[in-house]
Design a protein around this motif. Sequence first.
Motif, PDB file in Angstrom:
ATOM      1  N   SER A  81       8.750   2.874   4.510  1.00 17.59           N
ATOM      2  CA  SER A  81       8.162   4.213   4.604  1.00 17.59           C
ATOM      3  C   SER A  81       8.097   4.668   6.057  1.00 17.59           C
ATOM      4  CB  SER A  81       6.778   4.253   3.961  1.00 17.59           C
ATOM      5  OG  SER A  81       5.843   3.501   4.679  1.00 17.59           O
ATOM      6  N   ALA A 120       2.950   5.165   1.245  1.00 15.57           N
ATOM      7  CA  ALA A 120       4.364   4.781   1.299  1.00 15.57           C
ATOM      8  C   ALA A 120       5.204   5.648   0.357  1.00 15.57           C
ATOM      9  CB  ALA A 120       4.521   3.301   0.948  1.00 15.57           C
ATOM     10  N   SER A 123       5.554   9.194   1.725  1.00 20.83           N
ATOM     11  CA  SER A 123       6.545   9.333   2.799  1.00 20.83           C
ATOM     12  C   SER A 123       7.970   9.269   2.257  1.00 20.83           C
ATOM     13  CB  SER A 123       6.334   8.274   3.881  1.00 20.83           C
ATOM     14  OG  SER A 123       6.736   7.018   3.414  1.00 20.83           O
ATOM     15  N   GLN A 124       8.138   8.644   1.089  1.00 19.90           N
ATOM     16  CA  GLN A 124       9.448   8.595   0.431  1.00 19.90           C
ATOM     17  C   GLN A 124       9.688   9.823  -0.455  1.00 19.90           C
ATOM     18  OE1 GLN A 124      12.080   6.056   0.379  1.00 19.90           O
ATOM     19  NE2 GLN A 124      11.040   5.755   2.332  1.00 19.90           N
TER      20      GLN A 124
END
Length: 169
Positions: A81, A120, A123-124
Amino acid sequence: DAAAGFAAAAPEDDDMEGEGREGASSETLDCELEELVLTSEVCSSQRFRDFVLLAALAERVAKELPKASQELVLRAAAAYSSLGVLNTPLFHSIARTLLRMWQGAANPPVAAHIVQVARAFSSQRLRHDELFDALASQLVAGGGAKALTPDEALSLLHSLAFLRLGSEF
């Protein structure tokens, strides 16, 4: 050392964007998942940006995740991430692994881990519905919002808002 081994397979020039791969070795090294995750963490900390090699590393990590500890899964999620490399297959593997780990677990994951996973996936730009339903259930089982620090609560709210409203921004 895993980072050195992975770097040995990288092109020998200083080009960090992946151009000029003609001299790159296609050989892969035998590495344990711990070494692969460490390599991704080193790449993240050094701002390594060879997207082709990072995708190959993610593919190797994803194959090993089903037998990983929760700590390694969380470390892999955090590293990828922060790399700024979108890798949907890896994060689907992370989601499947975490769901399997948490299914029927006696103790729910700690709030910090729930927040870390949400961050995480945010952020993806990947909202994995089944995983986020499980995260919500695990958070409730672990004491709900009262179990969160103010920083964790804000981070979780930000992550969920981004995933739900990301197309609106």
